[in-house]
Design a protein around this motif. Sequence first.
Motif, PDB file in Angstrom:
ATOM      1  N   ASP A   1      -4.098   0.737  -1.976  1.00 42.81           N
ATOM      2  CA  ASP A   1      -4.025  -0.159  -0.814  1.00 42.81           C
ATOM      3  C   ASP A   1      -3.334  -1.485  -1.083  1.00 42.81           C
ATOM      4  OD1 ASP A   1      -6.016  -1.528  -2.277  1.00 42.81           O
ATOM      5  OD2 ASP A   1      -7.000  -2.197  -0.430  1.00 42.81           O
ATOM      6  N   ASP A   2      -2.863  -1.738  -2.338  1.00 38.86           N
ATOM      7  CA  ASP A   2      -2.384  -3.107  -2.560  1.00 38.86           C
ATOM      8  C   ASP A   2      -1.311  -3.284  -3.632  1.00 38.86           C
ATOM      9  OD1 ASP A   2      -2.665  -5.850  -1.730  1.00 38.86           O
ATOM     10  OD2 ASP A   2      -3.635  -6.255  -3.640  1.00 38.86           O
ATOM     11  N   GLU A   3      -1.388  -2.590  -4.760  1.00 29.30           N
ATOM     12  CA  GLU A   3      -0.487  -2.867  -5.878  1.00 29.30           C
ATOM     13  C   GLU A   3       0.048  -1.563  -6.461  1.00 29.30           C
ATOM     14  OE1 GLU A   3      -2.779  -5.029  -8.732  1.00 29.30           O
ATOM     15  OE2 GLU A   3      -3.375  -6.590  -7.320  1.00 29.30           O
TER      16      GLU A   3
ATOM     17  N   THR B   1      -4.764  -1.115   7.517  1.00 23.12           N
ATOM     18  CA  THR B   1      -5.100  -0.271   8.671  1.00 23.12           C
ATOM     19  C   THR B   1      -4.113   0.874   8.824  1.00 23.12           C
ATOM     20  OG1 THR B   1      -6.090  -2.156   9.815  1.00 23.12           O
ATOM     21  CG2 THR B   1      -5.458  -0.282  11.168  1.00 23.12           C
ATOM     22  N   LEU B   2      -2.809   0.571   8.722  1.00 24.23           N
ATOM     23  CA  LEU B   2      -1.800   1.592   8.990  1.00 24.23           C
ATOM     24  C   LEU B   2      -1.618   2.568   7.831  1.00 24.23           C
ATOM     25  CD1 LEU B   2       0.787  -0.686  10.809  1.00 24.23           C
ATOM     26  CD2 LEU B   2      -0.563   1.158  11.830  1.00 24.23           C
ATOM     27  N   SER B   3      -1.951   2.132   6.620  1.00 25.10           N
ATOM     28  CA  SER B   3      -1.823   3.049   5.480  1.00 25.10           C
ATOM     29  C   SER B   3      -3.055   3.940   5.344  1.00 25.10           C
ATOM     30  CB  SER B   3      -1.601   2.267   4.175  1.00 25.10           C
ATOM     31  OG  SER B   3      -2.712   1.450   3.869  1.00 25.10           O
TER      32      SER B   3
ATOM     33  N   SER C   1       0.856  -1.180   0.000  1.00 27.70           N
ATOM     34  CA  SER C   1       0.000   0.000   0.000  1.00 27.70           C
ATOM     35  C   SER C   1       0.896   1.235   0.000  1.00 27.70           C
ATOM     36  CB  SER C   1      -0.928  -0.002   1.222  1.00 27.70           C
ATOM     37  OG  SER C   1      -0.171  -0.019   2.424  1.00 27.70           O
ATOM     38  N   ALA C   2       0.311   2.396  -0.311  1.00 29.41           N
ATOM     39  CA  ALA C   2       1.104   3.616  -0.393  1.00 29.41           C
ATOM     40  C   ALA C   2       0.243   4.816  -0.041  1.00 29.41           C
ATOM     41  CB  ALA C   2       1.692   3.785  -1.799  1.00 29.41           C
TER      42      ALA C   2
END
Length: 526
Positions: free
Chosen positions: A253-255, A241-243, A219-220
Amino acid sequence: MNTISLQSELENLVKQNNVQLNLPISSLIEKSLMRGEGSLTSTGALSVETGAYTGRSPKDKFIVNESSITDKIEWGPVNQPIEKEVFAALYQKVLEHLGKKEELFVSDGFAGADQTYRLPLKVINEFAWHQVFARQLFIRPNGLEDKREENAFTIVSAPTFKADPVVDGTRSEAFVIVSFEERVVLIGGTEYAGEMKKSIFSVMNFLLPEQDVLSMHCSANTGREGDVALFFGLSGTGKTTLSADPNRSLIGDDEHGWSSNGVFNIEGGCYAKCVNLSQEKEPQIWNAIRFGSVLENVVVDPQTGQPNYDDISLTENTRAAYPIELIPNALTPSVSGHPNTIIFLTADAFGVLPPISKLTKEQAMYHFLSGYTSKLAGTERGVTSPEATFSTCFGAPFLPLPAARYAEMLGEKIDQHDVNVYLVNTGWSGGPYGVGNRMNLKYTRAMVQAALSGELRSVETVTDEFFGLHIPTHCPGVPDHVLQPRDTWEDKDAYDAKAKELATNFKDNFLKFNAVSEKIKNAGPQ
């Protein structure tokens, strides 16, 4: 394989009278309801069940063994070869199967928010709800793009087509096959929509490094000053949660891809786990589950239409798919600058890794290749006590190329952009699972904030004797003794034994990486 005939048959299929092309989301949801594919929840989300397949089927995934790519693929249990002739015969059957359907749903989209590296997509589904999923997870065209149709990848999804392993050369009735020369992802026998998303991620994990872009399972987000953070972590480590920080903008959130321009999201939506979801802990995800979103395998009260996120009777892998625009602070377009901070998340059930530690470049490459976290008792059949689990580059099932290729690219970018890298343990403290306690989320958030703000750069560190990690002696908002894992254990000998056990697991796992330098090998536990 007769490429021309297969391409023409695919083109003819898309031109048939039964094809519903680029329907709006509202119409697709209406179709789903009329066809009995799902129902609406109390918040307006489309609720569906995926039958026997409630998750990915990795043993049924294949890559066509084609001359242009055969020397590049890391063949093995993750990337299983299937011969061109076998694929062509199965492809033909699937097209014939779809051609007889009363309705087909087709849409255009993209993977990759940076237009320089954007992959055009065409998605063909026999289920209307699958088309809703695809429209929300991939990037939606705005009519201004250069479509470059000749470079498009096509997803052909036929869940009601069941393969015959003896005749069709598959392992079971289900199959997920990527052909890079035909530029096709062929899916059958499974209703789990996540296969579409992850297949295109696998495709991008092949195509992007060929363009000198690092593809990443992370995630970013970005801060108000433009600083960028990446969060790598396996399921259950707190990546989503943290991102999801209200004070920072979500890139994805993933890629993601990391090019010479910076970081960009590969997707146009989010695919969040829903197990034990609550409005209090994850309000952004909770509020995104409304009309236009898809809930997979979540138990819903038939009288009230309310989802029960604590009920895992269908599967623990309950999911919500929604467009990223439903996250209030999402960055649009999902493109930003180069990362300042990288955080590797692990949930260590042995309770011996520090809650936060700063990594050298070589340690970052070592832990990137290791991709460690813990499986807990009860999460999988046969797991009766916590087990160390390793997923290369935090995304082993989706990497077509040798792992060292991705790690080398990461190391080069860390050097080039002077990135700070931290390992954060969201797992146990004061003892292993069953003895100690899960790390206080408030402390974890404080540590992540200190890492992102740069407060930890000048803090004195001590070196962990088992793992060689550099542990800060102080972090704002966190008691000093919590930072030193051995200090939180009453039985120091028990800590030493557990630390040695986990260090041995790391070393045994890393034996498979023969192609990496001695410097990287020596960056792990000694």
